[in-house]
Design a protein around this motif. Structure first.
Motif, PDB file in Angstrom:
ATOM      1  N   VAL A  74       3.354  10.282  -9.909  1.00  0.00           N
ATOM      2  CA  VAL A  74       2.870  10.517 -11.270  1.00  0.00           C
ATOM      3  C   VAL A  74       1.562  11.323 -11.294  1.00  0.00           C
ATOM      4  CG1 VAL A  74       3.983   8.410 -12.069  1.00  0.00           C
ATOM      5  CG2 VAL A  74       1.562   8.345 -11.457  1.00  0.00           C
ATOM      6  N   GLY A  75       1.030  11.658 -10.120  1.00  0.00           N
ATOM      7  CA  GLY A  75      -0.201  12.435 -10.055  1.00  0.00           C
ATOM      8  C   GLY A  75      -1.425  11.653 -10.483  1.00  0.00           C
ATOM      9  N   SER A  76      -1.485  10.388 -10.074  1.00  0.00           N
ATOM     10  CA  SER A  76      -2.577   9.511 -10.484  1.00  0.00           C
ATOM     11  C   SER A  76      -3.479   9.158  -9.312  1.00  0.00           C
ATOM     12  CB  SER A  76      -2.001   8.217 -11.086  1.00  0.00           C
ATOM     13  OG  SER A  76      -3.006   7.240 -11.260  1.00  0.00           O
ATOM     14  N   ASP A  77      -4.708   8.804  -9.630  1.00  0.00           N
ATOM     15  CA  ASP A  77      -5.599   8.179  -8.661  1.00  0.00           C
ATOM     16  C   ASP A  77      -4.990   6.825  -8.289  1.00  0.00           C
ATOM     17  OD1 ASP A  77      -7.740   6.507  -7.599  1.00  0.00           O
ATOM     18  OD2 ASP A  77      -9.111   8.079  -8.270  1.00  0.00           O
ATOM     19  N   ILE A  78      -4.960   6.515  -7.000  1.00  0.00           N
ATOM     20  CA  ILE A  78      -4.300   5.288  -6.555  1.00  0.00           C
ATOM     21  C   ILE A  78      -4.984   4.031  -7.078  1.00  0.00           C
ATOM     22  CG2 ILE A  78      -5.538   4.979  -4.359  1.00  0.00           C
ATOM     23  CD1 ILE A  78      -2.671   4.394  -3.146  1.00  0.00           C
ATOM     24  N   THR A  79      -6.260   4.124  -7.425  1.00  0.00           N
ATOM     25  CA  THR A  79      -6.958   2.942  -7.944  1.00  0.00           C
ATOM     26  C   THR A  79      -6.413   2.504  -9.303  1.00  0.00           C
ATOM     27  OG1 THR A  79      -8.673   4.302  -8.992  1.00  0.00           O
ATOM     28  CG2 THR A  79      -9.093   3.538  -6.726  1.00  0.00           C
ATOM     29  N   LYS A  80      -5.683   3.392  -9.979  1.00  0.00           N
ATOM     30  CA  LYS A  80      -5.121   3.058 -11.293  1.00  0.00           C
ATOM     31  C   LYS A  80      -3.751   2.392 -11.207  1.00  0.00           C
ATOM     32  CE  LYS A  80      -7.614   6.872 -13.531  1.00  0.00           C
ATOM     33  NZ  LYS A  80      -8.655   5.992 -14.084  1.00  0.00           N
ATOM     34  N   VAL A  81      -3.196   2.311  -9.978  1.00  0.00           N
ATOM     35  CA  VAL A  81      -1.873   1.713  -9.776  1.00  0.00           C
ATOM     36  C   VAL A  81      -2.045   0.224  -9.508  1.00  0.00           C
ATOM     37  CG1 VAL A  81       0.252   1.774  -8.431  1.00  0.00           C
ATOM     38  CG2 VAL A  81      -1.025   3.896  -8.832  1.00  0.00           C
ATOM     39  N   LYS A  82      -1.431  -0.615 -10.338  1.00  0.00           N
ATOM     40  CA  LYS A  82      -1.598  -2.064 -10.234  1.00  0.00           C
ATOM     41  C   LYS A  82      -0.247  -2.777 -10.212  1.00  0.00           C
ATOM     42  CE  LYS A  82      -6.102  -1.570 -10.963  1.00  0.00           C
ATOM     43  NZ  LYS A  82      -7.072  -1.689  -9.867  1.00  0.00           N
ATOM     44  N   ASN A  83      -0.234  -3.894  -9.529  1.00  0.00           N
ATOM     45  CA  ASN A  83       0.859  -4.881  -9.588  1.00  0.00           C
ATOM     46  C   ASN A  83       2.233  -4.333  -9.222  1.00  0.00           C
ATOM     47  OD1 ASN A  83      -0.991  -6.864 -10.212  1.00  0.00           O
ATOM     48  ND2 ASN A  83      -0.713  -6.634 -12.424  1.00  0.00           N
ATOM     49  N   ASN A 104       0.827  -1.212   0.000  1.00  0.00           N
ATOM     50  CA  ASN A 104       0.000   0.000   0.000  1.00  0.00           C
ATOM     51  C   ASN A 104       0.861   1.262   0.000  1.00  0.00           C
ATOM     52  OD1 ASN A 104      -2.292  -1.579   0.011  1.00  0.00           O
ATOM     53  ND2 ASN A 104      -2.789  -1.229   2.160  1.00  0.00           N
ATOM     54  N   ARG A 105       1.926   1.220   0.790  1.00  0.00           N
ATOM     55  CA  ARG A 105       2.844   2.360   0.823  1.00  0.00           C
ATOM     56  C   ARG A 105       3.484   2.590  -0.543  1.00  0.00           C
ATOM     57  NH1 ARG A 105       5.629   0.456   6.567  1.00  0.00           N
ATOM     58  NH2 ARG A 105       4.360   1.776   7.950  1.00  0.00           N
ATOM     59  N   ALA A 106       3.893   1.502  -1.182  1.00  0.00           N
ATOM     60  CA  ALA A 106       4.523   1.606  -2.505  1.00  0.00           C
ATOM     61  C   ALA A 106       3.555   2.203  -3.524  1.00  0.00           C
ATOM     62  CB  ALA A 106       4.998   0.228  -2.959  1.00  0.00           C
ATOM     63  N   CYS A 107       2.325   1.708  -3.517  1.00  0.00           N
ATOM     64  CA  CYS A 107       1.322   2.226  -4.466  1.00  0.00           C
ATOM     65  C   CYS A 107       1.056   3.707  -4.228  1.00  0.00           C
ATOM     66  CB  CYS A 107       0.029   1.428  -4.332  1.00  0.00           C
ATOM     67  SG  CYS A 107       0.140  -0.267  -4.939  1.00  0.00           S
ATOM     68  N   ALA A 108       1.007   4.102  -2.953  1.00  0.00           N
ATOM     69  CA  ALA A 108       0.759   5.510  -2.635  1.00  0.00           C
ATOM     70  C   ALA A 108       1.898   6.397  -3.133  1.00  0.00           C
ATOM     71  CB  ALA A 108       0.583   5.680  -1.126  1.00  0.00           C
ATOM     72  N   GLN A 109       3.135   5.920  -2.981  1.00  0.00           N
ATOM     73  CA  GLN A 109       4.279   6.712  -3.442  1.00  0.00           C
ATOM     74  C   GLN A 109       4.254   6.913  -4.946  1.00  0.00           C
ATOM     75  OE1 GLN A 109       6.679   8.277  -1.517  1.00  0.00           O
ATOM     76  NE2 GLN A 109       5.304   7.659   0.146  1.00  0.00           N
ATOM     77  N   ILE A 110       3.936   5.857  -5.684  1.00  0.00           N
ATOM     78  CA  ILE A 110       3.906   5.963  -7.148  1.00  0.00           C
ATOM     79  C   ILE A 110       2.729   6.820  -7.605  1.00  0.00           C
ATOM     80  CG2 ILE A 110       3.575   4.668  -9.291  1.00  0.00           C
ATOM     81  CD1 ILE A 110       6.419   4.499  -8.078  1.00  0.00           C
ATOM     82  N   ALA A 111       1.580   6.657  -6.980  1.00  0.00           N
ATOM     83  CA  ALA A 111       0.418   7.481  -7.344  1.00  0.00           C
ATOM     84  C   ALA A 111       0.731   8.961  -7.164  1.00  0.00           C
ATOM     85  CB  ALA A 111      -0.793   7.069  -6.502  1.00  0.00           C
ATOM     86  N   GLN A 112       1.395   9.289  -6.050  1.00  0.00           N
ATOM     87  CA  GLN A 112       1.753  10.686  -5.796  1.00  0.00           C
ATOM     88  C   GLN A 112       2.814  11.172  -6.782  1.00  0.00           C
ATOM     89  OE1 GLN A 112       2.873  10.888  -1.627  1.00  0.00           O
ATOM     90  NE2 GLN A 112       0.929   9.932  -1.005  1.00  0.00           N
ATOM     91  N   GLY A 159       4.783  -3.176 -12.584  1.00  0.00           N
ATOM     92  CA  GLY A 159       3.624  -2.358 -12.241  1.00  0.00           C
ATOM     93  C   GLY A 159       3.140  -1.477 -13.379  1.00  0.00           C
ATOM     94  N   THR A 160       1.881  -1.090 -13.276  1.00  0.00           N
ATOM     95  CA  THR A 160       1.287  -0.183 -14.262  1.00  0.00           C
ATOM     96  C   THR A 160       0.503   0.916 -13.559  1.00  0.00           C
ATOM     97  OG1 THR A 160      -0.729  -1.530 -14.442  1.00  0.00           O
ATOM     98  CG2 THR A 160       1.054  -2.011 -15.998  1.00  0.00           C
ATOM     99  N   VAL A 161       0.352   2.027 -14.258  1.00  0.00           N
ATOM    100  CA  VAL A 161      -0.543   3.106 -13.837  1.00  0.00           C
ATOM    101  C   VAL A 161      -1.477   3.387 -15.001  1.00  0.00           C
ATOM    102  CG1 VAL A 161      -0.758   5.476 -13.046  1.00  0.00           C
ATOM    103  CG2 VAL A 161       1.218   4.107 -12.332  1.00  0.00           C
ATOM    104  N   ASP A 162      -2.739   3.113 -14.795  1.00  0.00           N
ATOM    105  CA  ASP A 162      -3.736   3.256 -15.856  1.00  0.00           C
ATOM    106  C   ASP A 162      -3.309   2.487 -17.114  1.00  0.00           C
ATOM    107  OD1 ASP A 162      -6.170   4.080 -16.835  1.00  0.00           O
ATOM    108  OD2 ASP A 162      -5.465   6.055 -17.484  1.00  0.00           O
TER     109      ASP A 162
END
Length: 333
Positions: A171-180, A161-169, A198-201
């Motif tokens: 790239v400026g993305s909604d965290i729901t778009k961050v996968k794997n 969860n921490r990793a996904c939050a860092q990447i979402a922030q 991993g992917t973002v959107d």
């Protein structure tokens, strides 16, 4: 409505449990149609605090909560239990060496493993949250030989969860778009948060974020996030740990979505696709169907990733050796 299932939370008077109990009783973990018998296990000095927690659970008037059982007795707690959140553990104190921490926790998780072995349902699902979570899970499984090893897991979902939050922030993305984005290895400062798959959107993270960031600042930020929270808050992560525990068990109970995998610390089988030594609790990407996890094969492990996996594997093997030495010494007494 389904028949009630018995769920146990240890360390139930503590901070993590205070957030976690609400999520369980509110249906956020097992679904809105699953009634719950909630057993709260803690040590005798905490029973006064636990009384207040029981009052609050009552005052919430949860429609899914059929009974609350506060206890200090593992036999009462683990009788016919379906799911266990092992939150309580001996925390590392100033001046305490890792071997001292392991020694103290072996004693705790030996008692709990033996009680699970004697009293729990044989298909019980056990999540270890209390640190060192991976090796605590291994010890607990060691003392519960009648329960399948795959029913014991350690929590690395907080790190994911921490990793996904860092990447979402980043790239400026909604965290729901961050996968794997996955966590490999130990829930410690040697863990490897991996963005290479991993992917973002739908777009590869490696196409969106500079490689030097992903191999340096990103890795150390996730590895040291717990320490950063303690430095800022003067207490360890609680709300985020509870959320991660709820996420972990919800996916284990309900299943993962197709193509959206999660990180879990599991007892490594002999024939695993990433050549991790058998018999340690190691975090892998897994998918879950019918309440059974399986390690997802085929993810690329480049030289940088392999070097990180080797470091965390070494630490887990050392922890296992130290913990099993305590077990063997205890057996000779």
């Amino acid at each position: 409505m389904s028949e009630p299932i018995k769920v146990v939370v240890t360390g139930a008077a503590g901070q993590i449990a205070y957030s976690l109990l609400y999520m369980i009783a509110n249906g956020d973990v097992f679904g809105k149609n699953q009634k719950i018998i909630l057993t709260l296990l803690d040590i005798p000095p905490m029973m006064g605090v636990l009384e207040g927690v029981v009052m609050e659970l009552s005052d919430c008037a949860f429609t899914l909560l059929t009974e609350v059982i506060p206890t200090t007795d593992v036999a009462v707690a683990f009788k016919d239990v379906s799911v266990v959140f092992l939150v309580g553990a001996m925390p590392r104190r100033e001046g305490m060496e890792r071997k001292d921490l392991l020694s103290a926790n072996v004693k705790i998780f030996k008692v709990q493993g033996e009680a699970l072995n004697t009293y729990a349902k044989k298909d019980v699902k056990v999540l270890v949250v209390g640190n060192p979570a991976n090796t605590n899970a291994l010890i607990c499984s060691h003392y519960a030989p009648s329960i399948p090893k795959e029913n014991f897991t350690a929590m690395t979902r907080l790190d994911q969860n921490r990793a996904c939050a860092q990447i979402a922030q980043k790239v400026g993305s909604d965290i729901t778009k961050v996968k794997n984005l996955f966590i490999w290895g130990n829930h410690s400062a040697t863990q490897f948060p991996d963005c290479s798959n991993g992917t973002v959107d739908g777009k590869p993270v490696t196409d969106l974020v500079d490689a030097s960031y992903l191999e340096n600042e990103f890795v150390t930020t996730v590895q040291k996030r717990g320490a950063a929270v303690i430095a800022a808050r003067k207490m360890s992560s609680a709300m985020s740990a509870a959320k991660a525990a709820a996420d972990h068990v919800r996916d284990w109970w309900i299943g993962t979505q197709s193509g959206n995998y999660v990180s879990m610390g599991v007892v490594t089988p002999k024939d695993n696709p990433y050549n991790v030594p058998e018999g340690i609790v190691f975090s892998f990407p897994v998918e879950i169907k019918n309440k059974q996890w399986s390690i997802v094969p085929g993810f690329k492990i480049n030289d940088f990733a392999r070097s990180k996996l080797d470091i965390t594997t070494k630490e887990l093997l050392e922890e296992k050796e130290e913990a099993m030495a305590v077990c063997n010494a205890d057996a000779k007494i």
